[in-house]
Design a protein around this motif. Structure first.
Motif, short mmCIF file in Angstrom:
data_model
loop_
_atom_site.label_atom_id
_atom_site.label_comp_id
_atom_site.label_asym_id
_atom_site.label_seq_id
_atom_site.Cartn_x
_atom_site.Cartn_y
_atom_site.Cartn_z
N THR A 181 10.24 -1.93 -1.45
CA THR A 181 10.67 -3.31 -1.67
C THR A 181 9.98 -4.25 -0.69
O THR A 181 9.63 -5.38 -1.03
CB THR A 181 12.20 -3.44 -1.51
OG1 THR A 181 12.85 -2.42 -2.26
CG2 THR A 181 12.69 -4.80 -1.97
N ALA A 182 9.77 -3.77 0.54
CA ALA A 182 9.09 -4.58 1.55
C ALA A 182 7.67 -4.94 1.11
O ALA A 182 7.20 -6.06 1.34
CB ALA A 182 9.05 -3.83 2.88
N VAL A 183 6.99 -3.99 0.47
CA VAL A 183 5.64 -4.26 -0.04
C VAL A 183 5.69 -5.34 -1.13
O VAL A 183 4.84 -6.22 -1.17
CB VAL A 183 5.00 -2.97 -0.58
CG1 VAL A 183 3.66 -3.26 -1.24
CG2 VAL A 183 4.84 -1.94 0.54
N VAL A 184 6.71 -5.25 -1.97
CA VAL A 184 6.86 -6.26 -3.04
C VAL A 184 7.11 -7.64 -2.43
O VAL A 184 6.50 -8.63 -2.85
CB VAL A 184 8.00 -5.88 -3.99
CG1 VAL A 184 8.23 -6.99 -5.01
CG2 VAL A 184 7.69 -4.56 -4.70
N PHE A 185 7.99 -7.70 -1.44
CA PHE A 185 8.25 -8.97 -0.78
C PHE A 185 6.97 -9.53 -0.16
O PHE A 185 6.70 -10.74 -0.25
CB PHE A 185 9.31 -8.80 0.32
CG PHE A 185 10.72 -9.06 -0.15
CD1 PHE A 185 11.23 -10.34 -0.21
CD2 PHE A 185 11.54 -8.01 -0.52
CE1 PHE A 185 12.52 -10.59 -0.64
CE2 PHE A 185 12.85 -8.23 -0.95
CZ PHE A 185 13.33 -9.52 -1.01
N ALA A 186 6.18 -8.68 0.48
CA ALA A 186 4.93 -9.13 1.11
C ALA A 186 3.98 -9.71 0.07
O ALA A 186 3.35 -10.75 0.30
CB ALA A 186 4.26 -7.96 1.84
N LEU B 171 5.52 -23.07 -10.07
CA LEU B 171 6.59 -23.59 -9.21
C LEU B 171 7.96 -23.11 -9.68
O LEU B 171 8.84 -22.77 -8.86
CB LEU B 171 6.55 -25.12 -9.20
CG LEU B 171 5.37 -25.75 -8.43
CD1 LEU B 171 5.34 -27.26 -8.67
CD2 LEU B 171 5.47 -25.45 -6.95
N ALA B 172 8.18 -23.07 -10.99
CA ALA B 172 9.45 -22.58 -11.51
C ALA B 172 9.63 -21.10 -11.24
O ALA B 172 10.76 -20.62 -11.06
CB ALA B 172 9.52 -22.85 -13.02
N ALA B 173 8.50 -20.37 -11.18
CA ALA B 173 8.58 -18.93 -10.95
C ALA B 173 8.95 -18.59 -9.51
O ALA B 173 9.49 -17.51 -9.26
CB ALA B 173 7.25 -18.28 -11.31
N VAL B 174 8.68 -19.51 -8.58
CA VAL B 174 8.93 -19.20 -7.16
C VAL B 174 10.39 -18.84 -6.89
O VAL B 174 10.69 -17.76 -6.37
CB VAL B 174 8.47 -20.37 -6.26
CG1 VAL B 174 8.97 -20.17 -4.82
CG2 VAL B 174 6.95 -20.47 -6.27
N PRO B 175 11.36 -19.71 -7.22
CA PRO B 175 12.76 -19.32 -6.96
C PRO B 175 13.23 -18.17 -7.85
O PRO B 175 14.05 -17.35 -7.41
CB PRO B 175 13.54 -20.61 -7.26
CG PRO B 175 12.67 -21.39 -8.17
CD PRO B 175 11.27 -21.09 -7.76
N LEU B 176 12.71 -18.09 -9.08
CA LEU B 176 13.15 -17.02 -9.98
C LEU B 176 12.68 -15.65 -9.47
O LEU B 176 13.47 -14.69 -9.42
CB LEU B 176 12.59 -17.27 -11.39
CG LEU B 176 13.13 -18.50 -12.13
CD1 LEU B 176 12.44 -18.66 -13.47
CD2 LEU B 176 14.65 -18.40 -12.31
N VAL B 177 11.42 -15.56 -9.09
CA VAL B 177 10.89 -14.28 -8.60
C VAL B 177 11.51 -13.92 -7.26
O VAL B 177 11.87 -12.77 -7.02
CB VAL B 177 9.36 -14.34 -8.50
CG1 VAL B 177 8.81 -13.08 -7.84
CG2 VAL B 177 8.73 -14.53 -9.88
N THR B 178 11.66 -14.92 -6.39
CA THR B 178 12.28 -14.66 -5.09
C THR B 178 13.72 -14.18 -5.27
O THR B 178 14.16 -13.23 -4.61
CB THR B 178 12.26 -15.93 -4.21
OG1 THR B 178 10.92 -16.38 -4.05
CG2 THR B 178 12.86 -15.65 -2.84
N GLY B 179 14.44 -14.85 -6.17
CA GLY B 179 15.82 -14.43 -6.45
C GLY B 179 15.89 -13.02 -7.00
O GLY B 179 16.77 -12.23 -6.63
N ALA B 180 14.94 -12.67 -7.88
CA ALA B 180 14.92 -11.32 -8.45
C ALA B 180 14.66 -10.29 -7.37
O ALA B 180 15.25 -9.20 -7.37
CB ALA B 180 13.84 -11.23 -9.54
N CYS B 181 13.78 -10.62 -6.43
CA CYS B 181 13.49 -9.69 -5.31
C CYS B 181 14.73 -9.49 -4.45
O CYS B 181 15.01 -8.37 -4.00
CB CYS B 181 12.34 -10.23 -4.47
SG CYS B 181 10.72 -10.15 -5.26
N ILE B 182 15.47 -10.56 -4.22
CA ILE B 182 16.68 -10.45 -3.39
C ILE B 182 17.73 -9.60 -4.10
O ILE B 182 18.38 -8.75 -3.48
CB ILE B 182 17.22 -11.86 -3.08
CG1 ILE B 182 16.25 -12.61 -2.17
CG2 ILE B 182 18.61 -11.76 -2.43
CD1 ILE B 182 16.63 -14.06 -1.92
N VAL B 183 17.90 -9.80 -5.40
CA VAL B 183 18.86 -9.00 -6.17
C VAL B 183 18.47 -7.53 -6.12
O VAL B 183 19.32 -6.65 -5.89
CB VAL B 183 18.93 -9.49 -7.63
CG1 VAL B 183 19.73 -8.51 -8.49
CG2 VAL B 183 19.55 -10.88 -7.69
#
Length: 361
Positions: free
Chosen positions: A70-75, A44-56
């Motif tokens: 990057t789209a593949v990573v987001f998927a 659960l803690a990784a969800v916002p951290l990983v999502t934030g890293a993808c956005i950066v």
């Protein structure tokens, strides 16, 4: 790897409900139903951290065709987050139903962009009656026929030809599954059908969809943005489909009025995918579909440990327990769907069970 079906003829025997109670007691005593708070809080803690890293990373790459990677990573990330939402919806994370519900709402609606209420309504019916005609919503897809009744309902020659080869089209069609999932979610939350926390669902979905699209079109030019969204949604749908398709497709389909005891119903209609810890991670634990259907609230990391006990119990009680390799499972699904499309498939039987039954003593 070969497919293993333990005692296929056992499906014909009636069993009292206390047989499942015996298995449930064994599993409970082994401690496999206990919560795994450390495991899930880490995820659960990784969800916002990983999502934030993808956005950066997305912003830093900028308006470039490299964004298709990057789209593949987001998927991939969105699918893994969806698996976590699936666990919460099944009460695997917390004892409190309210905590699990809100976790699913935040994860599903706000991070993935899929309605938790829509998914819960659909998935609950599937778990209650897997592979039952007219009841399991996973058998009612607009572009694939799973029963002879669905096939004969089509009279257009072109449609019938497509259906006769639908096994080969099934996987390419999964590229559209991501878009379909999002569209179905949005449609459901705006329908009049009952839904708990509808205002919250709407707010979360609108925030997620609008913010995501705004980010994509702010950073990327229109052409690159369109390609990015196409790849992200396509890979997301394909990944989700490849994770869920091996679980029940190609297993027996029963009529709406057929009655089976809980143990037989859940085990006979499900297939496990044999593998390792990497397969467990990539499929979000869905490769232990038999154990998941028998014990939906069992924490994901315990499914692997429960599998040998469940397999042995099924063997002792003549319950068919099916497991196969991942690649082989896709071949089974392809052949099964094509056979249905050709009108050669009895929807109340499974090709693997037929084969094993023919050689069984």
């Amino acid at each position: 790897m070969s497919t293993t079906i333990v005692n296929p003829t056992g499906a014909r025997k009636a069993r009292p409900t206390d047989v499942y109670v015996e298995l449930a007691g064994t599993i409970r005593e082994s401690g496999l139903l206990r919560r795994r708070y450390g495991y899930y809080w880490t995820k659960l803690a990784a969800v916002p951290l990983v999502t934030g890293a993808c956005i950066v990373a997305f912003v830093l790459v900028g308006d470039s065709w490299w964004q298709l990677l990057t789209a593949v990573v987001f998927a991939f990330v969105f699918t893994q987050i969806a698996f976590l939402g699936h666990d919460a919806a099944h009460r695997q994370i917390f004892r409190s139903g309210r905590w699990n519900d809100w976790t699913s709402l935040v994860i599903g609606n706000l991070f993935v962009g899929m309605s938790y209420g829509w998914w819960q309504h659909k998935h609950t019916r599937h778990h209650a009656n897997p592979n039952k005609e007219g009841v399991d919503p996973d058998l009612d897809l607009p572009v694939v026929s799973f029963t002879t009744a669905q096939v004969t309902a089509h009279t257009n020659p072109m449609v019938r030809w497509l259906i006769s080869h639908q096994g080969w089209f099934f996987y390419p069609v999964l590229l559209l599954e991501g878009l379909s999932l999002h569209a179905s979610s949005v449609r459901r939350v705006f329908m009049r059908a009952p839904m708990q926390r509808r205002p919250v669902e709407i707010v979360f979905l609108v925030v997620r969809i609008v913010a995501y699209l705004a980010l994509v079109f702010f950073v990327l030019s229109p052409g690159v943005a369109a390609a990015f969204l196409a790849v992200q949604l396509g890979v997301f749908g394909m990944y989700m489909g490849l994770s869920f398709a091996p679980n029940h497709k190609g297993m027996p389909i029963i009529g709406k009025d057929v009655k089976l005891d809980f143990l037989t119903r859940q085990v006979l209609m499900s297939r496990n995918i044999r593998g390792n810890l990497f397969i467990d991670f990539m499929m979000g634990g869905l490769n232990y579909q038999i154990e998941h259907h028998l014990f939906p609230s069992m924490p994901r990391p315990h499914l692997r440990r429960a599998a040998p006990t469940v397999a042995q119990f099924c063997a002792e009680h003549d319950v068919p327990y099916t497991q196969t390799g991942l690649a082989e499972s896709y071949g089974i699904v392809t052949r099964y769907i094509n056979r249905v499309g050709l009108g050669e498939k009895d929807p109340f039987a499974c090709p693997l069970l037929e084969q094993r039954s023919a050689i069984a003593p």
